[in-house]
Design a protein around this motif. Structure first.
Motif, PDB file in Angstrom:
ATOM      1  N   GLU A  78       8.559  15.407  11.508  1.00  0.00           N
ATOM      2  CA  GLU A  78       9.381  16.214  12.416  1.00  0.00           C
ATOM      3  C   GLU A  78       9.057  15.918  13.882  1.00  0.00           C
ATOM      4  OE1 GLU A  78       9.382  20.323  11.330  1.00  0.00           O
ATOM      5  OE2 GLU A  78       9.947  19.910   9.258  1.00  0.00           O
ATOM      6  N   ASN A  79       8.619  14.686  14.123  1.00  0.00           N
ATOM      7  CA  ASN A  79       8.352  14.241  15.488  1.00  0.00           C
ATOM      8  C   ASN A  79       9.598  13.505  15.982  1.00  0.00           C
ATOM      9  OD1 ASN A  79       7.480  13.030  17.861  1.00  0.00           O
ATOM     10  ND2 ASN A  79       5.453  12.531  17.065  1.00  0.00           N
ATOM     11  N   CYS A  80      10.569  14.272  16.419  1.00  0.00           N
ATOM     12  CA  CYS A  80      11.868  13.702  16.779  1.00  0.00           C
ATOM     13  C   CYS A  80      11.785  12.759  17.971  1.00  0.00           C
ATOM     14  CB  CYS A  80      12.869  14.826  17.078  1.00  0.00           C
ATOM     15  SG  CYS A  80      13.278  15.811  15.631  1.00  0.00           S
ATOM     16  N   GLU A  81      10.895  13.043  18.896  1.00  0.00           N
ATOM     17  CA  GLU A  81      10.781  12.195  20.084  1.00  0.00           C
ATOM     18  C   GLU A  81      10.344  10.779  19.702  1.00  0.00           C
ATOM     19  OE1 GLU A  81       8.365  12.002  24.352  1.00  0.00           O
ATOM     20  OE2 GLU A  81       8.313  13.839  23.132  1.00  0.00           O
ATOM     21  N   LYS A  82       9.298  10.682  18.875  1.00  0.00           N
ATOM     22  CA  LYS A  82       8.821   9.364  18.450  1.00  0.00           C
ATOM     23  C   LYS A  82       9.831   8.685  17.540  1.00  0.00           C
ATOM     24  CE  LYS A  82       5.416   7.499  18.922  1.00  0.00           C
ATOM     25  NZ  LYS A  82       5.020   6.441  19.881  1.00  0.00           N
ATOM     26  N   ALA A  83      10.474   9.465  16.661  1.00  0.00           N
ATOM     27  CA  ALA A  83      11.475   8.891  15.759  1.00  0.00           C
ATOM     28  C   ALA A  83      12.622   8.294  16.569  1.00  0.00           C
ATOM     29  CB  ALA A  83      12.002   9.954  14.804  1.00  0.00           C
ATOM     30  N   GLU A  97      -1.124   8.458   4.742  1.00  0.00           N
ATOM     31  CA  GLU A  97       0.070   8.195   5.546  1.00  0.00           C
ATOM     32  C   GLU A  97      -0.312   7.929   6.996  1.00  0.00           C
ATOM     33  OE1 GLU A  97       3.021   7.599   4.788  1.00  0.00           O
ATOM     34  OE2 GLU A  97       3.447   8.491   2.839  1.00  0.00           O
ATOM     35  N   GLU A  98      -1.304   8.634   7.508  1.00  0.00           N
ATOM     36  CA  GLU A  98      -1.755   8.418   8.888  1.00  0.00           C
ATOM     37  C   GLU A  98      -2.332   7.017   9.051  1.00  0.00           C
ATOM     38  OE1 GLU A  98      -1.497  10.132  11.751  1.00  0.00           O
ATOM     39  OE2 GLU A  98      -0.140  11.409  10.613  1.00  0.00           O
ATOM     40  N   LYS A  99      -3.078   6.561   8.053  1.00  0.00           N
ATOM     41  CA  LYS A  99      -3.666   5.212   8.123  1.00  0.00           C
ATOM     42  C   LYS A  99      -2.578   4.143   8.065  1.00  0.00           C
ATOM     43  CE  LYS A  99      -8.058   6.596   6.010  1.00  0.00           C
ATOM     44  NZ  LYS A  99      -8.995   6.404   4.890  1.00  0.00           N
ATOM     45  N   LEU A 100      -1.584   4.371   7.206  1.00  0.00           N
ATOM     46  CA  LEU A 100      -0.489   3.414   7.095  1.00  0.00           C
ATOM     47  C   LEU A 100       0.344   3.400   8.381  1.00  0.00           C
ATOM     48  CD1 LEU A 100       0.661   4.062   3.419  1.00  0.00           C
ATOM     49  CD2 LEU A 100      -0.628   2.113   4.277  1.00  0.00           C
ATOM     50  N   LEU A 101       0.509   4.561   8.987  1.00  0.00           N
ATOM     51  CA  LEU A 101       1.257   4.633  10.244  1.00  0.00           C
ATOM     52  C   LEU A 101       0.605   3.737  11.299  1.00  0.00           C
ATOM     53  CD1 LEU A 101       2.848   7.759  11.801  1.00  0.00           C
ATOM     54  CD2 LEU A 101       1.408   6.321  13.230  1.00  0.00           C
ATOM     55  N   GLN A 102      -0.731   3.738  11.343  1.00  0.00           N
ATOM     56  CA  GLN A 102      -1.439   2.902  12.308  1.00  0.00           C
ATOM     57  C   GLN A 102      -1.202   1.417  12.039  1.00  0.00           C
ATOM     58  OE1 GLN A 102      -5.560   4.142  12.286  1.00  0.00           O
ATOM     59  NE2 GLN A 102      -4.991   6.295  12.515  1.00  0.00           N
ATOM     60  N   LEU A 103      -1.138   1.042  10.752  1.00  0.00           N
ATOM     61  CA  LEU A 103      -0.874  -0.365  10.410  1.00  0.00           C
ATOM     62  C   LEU A 103       0.545  -0.758  10.818  1.00  0.00           C
ATOM     63  CD1 LEU A 103      -2.558  -0.768   6.902  1.00  0.00           C
ATOM     64  CD2 LEU A 103      -3.448  -1.447   9.146  1.00  0.00           C
ATOM     65  N   LEU A 161       0.832  -1.207   0.000  1.00  0.00           N
ATOM     66  CA  LEU A 161       0.000   0.000   0.000  1.00  0.00           C
ATOM     67  C   LEU A 161       0.867   1.258   0.000  1.00  0.00           C
ATOM     68  CD1 LEU A 161      -2.710  -1.049   2.627  1.00  0.00           C
ATOM     69  CD2 LEU A 161      -3.087  -0.708   0.183  1.00  0.00           C
ATOM     70  N   GLN A 162       1.991   1.208   0.742  1.00  0.00           N
ATOM     71  CA  GLN A 162       2.916   2.347   0.785  1.00  0.00           C
ATOM     72  C   GLN A 162       3.459   2.645  -0.606  1.00  0.00           C
ATOM     73  OE1 GLN A 162       4.368   3.917   4.047  1.00  0.00           O
ATOM     74  NE2 GLN A 162       4.324   5.415   2.402  1.00  0.00           N
ATOM     75  N   GLY A 163       3.866   1.591  -1.330  1.00  0.00           N
ATOM     76  CA  GLY A 163       4.383   1.774  -2.677  1.00  0.00           C
ATOM     77  C   GLY A 163       3.331   2.330  -3.616  1.00  0.00           C
ATOM     78  N   ALA A 164       2.098   1.831  -3.483  1.00  0.00           N
ATOM     79  CA  ALA A 164       1.009   2.327  -4.332  1.00  0.00           C
ATOM     80  C   ALA A 164       0.741   3.801  -4.062  1.00  0.00           C
ATOM     81  CB  ALA A 164      -0.252   1.507  -4.083  1.00  0.00           C
ATOM     82  N   LEU A 165       0.830   4.193  -2.788  1.00  0.00           N
ATOM     83  CA  LEU A 165       0.614   5.600  -2.432  1.00  0.00           C
ATOM     84  C   LEU A 165       1.705   6.483  -3.027  1.00  0.00           C
ATOM     85  CD1 LEU A 165      -1.019   7.665  -0.801  1.00  0.00           C
ATOM     86  CD2 LEU A 165       0.458   7.176   1.154  1.00  0.00           C
ATOM     87  N   MET A 166       2.957   6.015  -2.954  1.00  0.00           N
ATOM     88  CA  MET A 166       4.080   6.796  -3.492  1.00  0.00           C
ATOM     89  C   MET A 166       3.924   7.024  -4.992  1.00  0.00           C
ATOM     90  SD  MET A 166       7.340   5.132  -1.506  1.00  0.00           S
ATOM     91  CE  MET A 166       8.498   5.995  -2.591  1.00  0.00           C
ATOM     92  N   ALA A 173      10.162   4.901  12.043  1.00  0.00           N
ATOM     93  CA  ALA A 173      11.190   5.909  12.310  1.00  0.00           C
ATOM     94  C   ALA A 173      11.217   6.932  11.180  1.00  0.00           C
ATOM     95  CB  ALA A 173      12.555   5.240  12.476  1.00  0.00           C
ATOM     96  N   GLY A 174      11.175   6.449   9.935  1.00  0.00           N
ATOM     97  CA  GLY A 174      11.178   7.350   8.792  1.00  0.00           C
ATOM     98  C   GLY A 174       9.941   8.230   8.746  1.00  0.00           C
ATOM     99  N   LYS A 175       8.790   7.654   9.058  1.00  0.00           N
ATOM    100  CA  LYS A 175       7.546   8.425   9.022  1.00  0.00           C
ATOM    101  C   LYS A 175       7.538   9.524  10.091  1.00  0.00           C
ATOM    102  CE  LYS A 175       4.418   5.131   6.887  1.00  0.00           C
ATOM    103  NZ  LYS A 175       4.138   6.057   5.774  1.00  0.00           N
ATOM    104  N   TYR A 176       7.976   9.177  11.295  1.00  0.00           N
ATOM    105  CA  TYR A 176       7.997  10.187  12.365  1.00  0.00           C
ATOM    106  C   TYR A 176       9.019  11.290  12.061  1.00  0.00           C
ATOM    107  CZ  TYR A 176       4.912   7.314  15.238  1.00  0.00           C
ATOM    108  OH  TYR A 176       3.831   6.603  15.715  1.00  0.00           O
ATOM    109  N   LEU A 177      10.105  10.918  11.401  1.00  0.00           N
ATOM    110  CA  LEU A 177      11.086  11.937  11.006  1.00  0.00           C
ATOM    111  C   LEU A 177      10.468  12.908  10.000  1.00  0.00           C
ATOM    112  CD1 LEU A 177      14.390   9.884  10.684  1.00  0.00           C
ATOM    113  CD2 LEU A 177      14.002  11.849  12.185  1.00  0.00           C
ATOM    114  N   ARG A 178       9.728  12.367   9.029  1.00  0.00           N
ATOM    115  CA  ARG A 178       9.090  13.245   8.033  1.00  0.00           C
ATOM    116  C   ARG A 178       8.040  14.150   8.674  1.00  0.00           C
ATOM    117  NH1 ARG A 178      10.116   8.690   5.015  1.00  0.00           N
ATOM    118  NH2 ARG A 178       8.094   7.707   5.416  1.00  0.00           N
TER     119      ARG A 178
END
Length: 353
Positions: free
Chosen positions: A169-174, A135-141, A117-122, A162-167
């Motif tokens: 800018e949520n450094c704490e979660k990343a 992206e929010e839905k994929l993050l939950q998965l 699904l991530q690839g299809a979205l890209m 880690a990559g999603k939280y970095l994008r």
């Protein structure tokens, strides 16, 4: 878990004897014994009462929640790819959730199809805002996958998170995700495995494993060079970034990578400099690369693992689509959008489709 094992496991958990089960259902103790050994199955009329007694639902009793086989996973991945291509990402997402309910214990299936699904979205032509919703839905998965007991699934999901939280800018979660990732082992397991293959005269398998090691290293180094280019640009070191971009291009050429890769880092530098002429030149090179299939089977480094694989023009166009969408909507490219030559190139791409 097969039905006979479910019956045996739940009976013992609840403290029942075979005789007690038999008495409750109006059958003999030897009949229950045969169920638990898998010799026979309970009569269909007894199943609802048996499920109630064992405090399980019929899906569990019938093993509908057992893991998929590899063949089933491959089948469903092909089905999902076709479904997404024909009906869009929403249809694919709904199907993944449907299968998730049917196979709740198969985290491997959920992880690999979340990647699909991530690839299809890209590669979709959705707007940035529409993509952010997905992206929010994929993050939950991915968050579900990272709780898996399967180490590969867990680590893969943590890396993606880690990559999603970095994008975001949520450094704490990343940082939380990065801390969960294992350090790379000092002993290269694959290298040792290749040596064993050689000792066993399994040279083809040893060579294929070595090719995969090279490919993994190439992909990692490519990513590191591109990231280093971005970091130097962020630090205002444009000349240094340009030199790294030249190294990136030479690296791609030496390893026989797709011509598209040759210009990616240089394009980042040209855009950072707001150099219209160079950006258009590089964009044209990217478009020319999209028109040419890349036959990986001709590479002396990867011809075994890619014996029947190539990036054809249809696939490469799909990879190019997000760049076109970005060029037309992202404020970063505002300095280019008034250029007639760029619009002509975009029109050329649309005619290719």
């Amino acid at each position: 878990m097969p039905m006979n094992e479910v019956i045996l496991k739940k009976r013992k958990e609840l403290g029942f004897t075979q005789e007690q089960i038999a008495e409750y259902l109006g059958v003999t103790a030897p009949a229950v014994n045969k169920w638990e050994k898998g010799v026979t199955c309970p009569d269909i009329s007894l199943l609802p009462a048996l499920a109630r007694l064992l405090r399980v639902d019929l899906n569990t009793l019938f093993c509908f929640h057992q893991d998929m086989t590899q063949q089933e996973m491959i089948y469903y991945q092909k089905e999902l790819s076709s479904l997404i291509e024909q009906n869009g990402i929403q249809a694919g997402f709904d199907r993944v959730l449907e299968l998730r309910r049917e196979y709740p214990n198969c985290e491997e299936f959920l992880y690999y199809n979340t990647l699909l699904l991530q690839g299809a979205l890209m590669m979709s032509e959705l707007t940035p805002d529409e993509k952010n919703e997905w992206e929010e839905k994929l993050l939950q998965l991915y968050e579900q996958c990272r709780r898996s007991e399967n180490t590969d699934v867990k680590n893969g999901a943590v890396f993606m998170l880690a990559g999603k939280y970095l994008r975001q800018e949520n450094c704490e979660k990343a940082q939380e995700m990065i801390d969960l990732l294992p350090e790379r082992s000092e002993i290269n397991k694959k290298m040792l495995q290749a040596e064993i293959y050689v000792m066993q005269h399994r040279t083809k398998e040893a060579a294929e494993l070595a090719e995969r090691m090279v490919l993994q290293s190439v992909n990692e180094l490519q990513g590191a060079l591109l990231k280093l280019t971005d970091m130097e640009l962020a630090a205002g070191e444009e000349e240094t970034a340009a030199k790294i971009a030249e190294i990136f291009s030479e690296f791609a050429r030496v390893f026989g990578l797709w011509e598209y890769n040759h210009s990616v880092a240089a394009m980042e530098v040209a855009i950072a400099r707001k150099d219209v002429k160079d950006s258009i030149r590089l964009f044209r090179k990217l478009l020319e690369a999209v028109r040419k299939p890349w036959d990986m089977s001709q590479s002396p480094l990867f011809y075994r693992i890619f014996s029947e694989t190539s990036v054809n023009t249809e696939t490469s166009r799909k990879l190019f689509t997000p760049l076109i969408s970005d060029l037309e909507t992202n404020p970063r490219y505002e300095f280019l959008r008034q250029n007639g030559e760029l619009q002509n190139l975009i029109n050329e791409y649309r005619e290719m489709k």
